[in-house]
Motif scaffolding. Structure first.
Motif, PDB file in Angstrom:
ATOM      1  N   SER A 133       4.514   0.643   8.432  1.00 18.00           N
ATOM      2  CA  SER A 133       4.276   0.053   7.117  1.00 18.00           C
ATOM      3  C   SER A 133       5.444  -0.758   6.592  1.00 18.00           C
ATOM      4  O   SER A 133       5.301  -1.569   5.708  1.00 18.00           O
ATOM      5  CB  SER A 133       3.992   1.173   6.141  1.00 18.00           C
TER       6      SER A 133
ATOM      7  N   LEU B 194       0.838  -1.200   0.000  1.00 17.61           N
ATOM      8  CA  LEU B 194       0.000   0.000   0.000  1.00 17.61           C
ATOM      9  C   LEU B 194       0.875   1.253   0.000  1.00 17.61           C
ATOM     10  O   LEU B 194       0.636   2.208  -0.723  1.00 17.61           O
ATOM     11  CB  LEU B 194      -0.878  -0.040   1.248  1.00 17.61           C
ATOM     12  N   PHE B 195       1.946   1.213   0.788  1.00 20.92           N
ATOM     13  CA  PHE B 195       2.799   2.390   0.909  1.00 20.92           C
ATOM     14  C   PHE B 195       3.872   2.451  -0.180  1.00 20.92           C
ATOM     15  O   PHE B 195       4.636   3.406  -0.227  1.00 20.92           O
ATOM     16  CB  PHE B 195       3.417   2.459   2.301  1.00 20.92           C
ATOM     17  N   ALA B 196       3.910   1.425  -1.038  1.00 26.58           N
ATOM     18  CA  ALA B 196       4.847   1.482  -2.162  1.00 26.58           C
ATOM     19  C   ALA B 196       4.127   1.978  -3.412  1.00 26.58           C
ATOM     20  O   ALA B 196       4.695   1.974  -4.497  1.00 26.58           O
ATOM     21  CB  ALA B 196       5.475   0.118  -2.408  1.00 26.58           C
ATOM     22  N   GLN B 197       2.868   2.374  -3.256  1.00 31.47           N
ATOM     23  CA  GLN B 197       2.141   2.919  -4.409  1.00 31.47           C
ATOM     24  C   GLN B 197       2.507   4.391  -4.580  1.00 31.47           C
ATOM     25  O   GLN B 197       2.836   5.067  -3.602  1.00 31.47           O
ATOM     26  CB  GLN B 197       0.626   2.772  -4.211  1.00 31.47           C
ATOM     27  N   PRO B 198       2.448   4.868  -5.804  1.00 31.64           N
ATOM     28  CA  PRO B 198       2.795   6.282  -6.030  1.00 31.64           C
ATOM     29  C   PRO B 198       1.702   7.225  -5.535  1.00 31.64           C
ATOM     30  O   PRO B 198       1.098   7.958  -6.291  1.00 31.64           O
ATOM     31  CB  PRO B 198       2.970   6.366  -7.547  1.00 31.64           C
ATOM     32  N   LEU B 199       1.436   7.128  -4.256  1.00 26.46           N
ATOM     33  CA  LEU B 199       0.400   7.964  -3.647  1.00 26.46           C
ATOM     34  C   LEU B 199       0.980   8.580  -2.387  1.00 26.46           C
ATOM     35  O   LEU B 199       1.848   7.988  -1.742  1.00 26.46           O
ATOM     36  CB  LEU B 199      -0.812   7.109  -3.257  1.00 26.46           C
ATOM     37  N   ASN B 200       0.470   9.735  -2.068  1.00 29.21           N
ATOM     38  CA  ASN B 200       0.868  10.408  -0.856  1.00 29.21           C
ATOM     39  C   ASN B 200       0.548   9.541   0.368  1.00 29.21           C
ATOM     40  O   ASN B 200      -0.558   9.039   0.505  1.00 29.21           O
ATOM     41  CB  ASN B 200       0.070  11.715  -0.840  1.00 29.21           C
ATOM     42  N   LYS B 201       1.547   9.331   1.244  1.00 26.95           N
ATOM     43  CA  LYS B 201       1.353   8.412   2.379  1.00 26.95           C
ATOM     44  C   LYS B 201       0.233   8.870   3.309  1.00 26.95           C
ATOM     45  O   LYS B 201      -0.546   8.078   3.816  1.00 26.95           O
ATOM     46  CB  LYS B 201       2.645   8.290   3.194  1.00 26.95           C
TER      47      LYS B 201
END
Lengths: 260, 302
Positions: A258, A97-104
């Protein structure tokens, strides 16, 4: 903002087949349904007491509120907090989930917001179904006088207060469920918290408002004594402050968590 | 010089007081298949987590696509796909739903899910709950998830774990295809040298957090000279005979002789010498050093 919205969409997509999601809909339906059936089958007794319409609504909605607010709501909130986090613990998906290119922060906030929205949905349904089923009872048996008083203001104020009062518990439990992946710790701590909350709130301890678990009970007891005029009472402020503080602390925990 | 997709400059990482990554300088070139080798606990997964910014690296030590990772986190993550440790799959969702969920997160068209399922051979199991998938199927789904955004860089942590021989070959061919025909750069970790040798163009060997070797696969092969192992009835006699013929024996155990392998012609000659002198040779074969021995060699050389 885009990160937040798509994370929220994903939360919905992931959990739409889980108990946590359906509980938000089924719980109000079942509880309001059972109370309505109870009223309908005991119609004669209720009608014989000849309650004025506002008191009749008070009794009708109070039955749901009493069970709901003191016990079911806190446990539902505890379960929600557990459930949105457990979906990642159980599948070991935090790291992905935290390796996605999204703001944490968006990913975390979306989880929290999703829990808040489900609680809001559940409470909204409680209020709406109480209203609808009251009128349904009147349709089925016109001797009920549910049509002679509009409970909308009372119901919306009370359920709004219950909603706000549950946010403190949500944030505390959210953190507990973030830290521990198992079922027993969040539930155990939550159970003790709720029981303690009910005791201190119903005994009228003057600092009860400092304990998040007592807030829903406080909303209901204050309602009885003073009426439901003010929305932002001391316990609601306390609940909101707890919610904000623990929400922020939770972010720092999740950002570190995470990766393990 | 070709462009570096991954570059770490003297990277250090500690878990508390324990040093997990020690002065690591990885150089992964564009279009290469970089085999990241090391025994369990060598720091491979930690390094991959650092490359994903799941573990925070010190400033100016990790560069992806030439950009510092901490300051370009989202930008870098958009260009890579990863499979870390066990594939992270929501077990209550089907394979297809897992991919659709990722499409939502990446803002991709949901129709891509079906394409990827086909690519990894899961079309028939698309609507089966992932909880009921075998380990190999989960691994394929994990690879499909990593490939979903059509990334320029793939980080695969032991991707053939739990696959059957067929599955291993398929994934191997897929990786070769992605690198040669689609210009992808792949970093694939493993603890099996034999597996990496077949696909990698470059190899990095890590042990206890330290990079012991980094170079092309040919450079590695020069380091790990194979030995010729001979099994014969009379070890002592055979070893005396071979020594007399000028062969240097490296080890002789109770049932086996070994010497440095040079060519198959040479092996045939040794065999003939033994047989002509009345020795019964039950087996004679070249043996590549396993990773463990290679490590010993490399550490010795350093």
């Amino acid at each position: 903002m885009r990160s937040l919205i798509i994370s929220l969409q994903s939360e919905f997509y992931k959990s739409r087949k889980t108990l946590a999601f359906w509980a938000a809909i089924v719980l109000p339906l079942v509880i309001c349904g059972l109370i309505t059936i109870g009223f309908f089958s005991n119609a004669e007794k209720v009608i014989a007491r000849n309650y004025p319409p506002d008191a009749l609504w008070g009794i009708f909605s109070g039955t749901a509120l009493g069970i709901m607010g003191m016990l079911i709501l806190p446990f539902y909130v505890i379960f929600m907090a557990f459930s949105v986090n457990n979906i990642e613990h159980k599948n070991d998906t935090w790291k992905t989930l935290f390796a996605q290119p999204l703001n944490k922060f968006s990913i975390y906030a979306a989880k929290y917001l999703y829990a808040v929205l489900l609680i809001l949905l559940s409470l909204f349904l409680f209020a709406a179904l109480t209203f609808a089923f009251g009128h349904l009872l009147h349709l089925l048996n016109s001797q009920f006088k549910f049509n002679e008083f509009s409970p909308v203001e009372m119901l919306s104020k009370l359920y709004l207060k219950l909603f706000l009062s549950s946010l403190g518990i949500l944030s505390v439990q959210f953190i507990i469920s973030l830290i521990w992946g198992d079922f027993l710790k969040p539930m155990g701590i939550g159970f003790i918290g709720v029981i303690m909350g009910i005791i201190v709130a119903s005994k009228g301890w003057e600092y009860a408002y400092l304990i998040p678990y007592s807030h829903p009970t406080l909303v209901l007891t204050l309602n009885k004594s003073k009426g439901a005029h003010d929305i932002f009472t001391r316990d609601i402020y306390s609940s909101l402050i707890y919610a904000l503080v623990f929400f922020i602390i939770g972010y720092f925990i999740v950002a570190r968590k995470s990766v393990k | 010089m070709s462009e570096l997709v991954i570059e770490t400059r003297g990277l250090n990482y500690n878990f508390g007081t324990q040093k997990v990554v020690d002065n690591l300088s990885l150089h992964v070139k564009k279009g290469s298949i970089y085999g990241f080798l090391g025994p369990n606990g060598a720091g491979k997964t930690t390094t991959i987590k650092i490359l994903l910014n799941l573990l925070k690296s010190p400033a100016d030590t990790v560069f992806l696509f030439g950009k510092e990772i901490n300051t370009h986190r989202i930008e870098s993550l958009k260009r890579l796909g990863a499979l870390v440790e066990q594939p992270a799959i929501y077990s209550h969702l089907s394979g297809k739903e897992n991919l659709i969920n990722r499409c939502i997160l990446l803002g991709l068209n949901k129709s891509k899910a079906a394409d990827l399922l086909q690519l990894v051979g899961l079309t028939e199991a698309a609507n089966k709950k992932a909880a009921n998938y075998s380990l190999g199927m989960k691994q394929r789904l994990g690879i499909a998830l990593a490939l979903l955004p059509d990334p320029e860089l793939l980080l695969l942590d032991e991707p053939t774990n739990g696959l059957d021989p067929n599955g291993i070959i398929e994934i191997r061919n897929l990786m070769i295809d992605l690198a040669t025909n689609h210009g992808k750069t792949i970093l694939v970790s493993s603890h099996l040298l034999s597996e990496i040798e077949r696909i990698a163009t470059h190899v990095g060997i890590i042990n206890k957090g330290k990079l012991l070797f980094q170079g092309t696969i040919d450079e590695l092969q020069n380091l790990s000279k194979p030995t010729l192992e001979i099994e014969t009835s009379n070890i002592i006699g055979a070893s005396t005979l071979l020594t007399e013929h000028g062969y240097a024996l490296t080890v002789s155990e109770s049932k086996r002789l070994s010497l440095l392998f040079s060519s198959s012609e040479e092996s045939a000659r040794i065999n003939a010498i033994l047989v002509n002198n009345g020795f019964q040779v039950s087996s004679i074969c070249p043996v590549r050093k396993d990773l463990e021995h290679l490590f010993l060699d490399i550490t010795k050389n350093n």
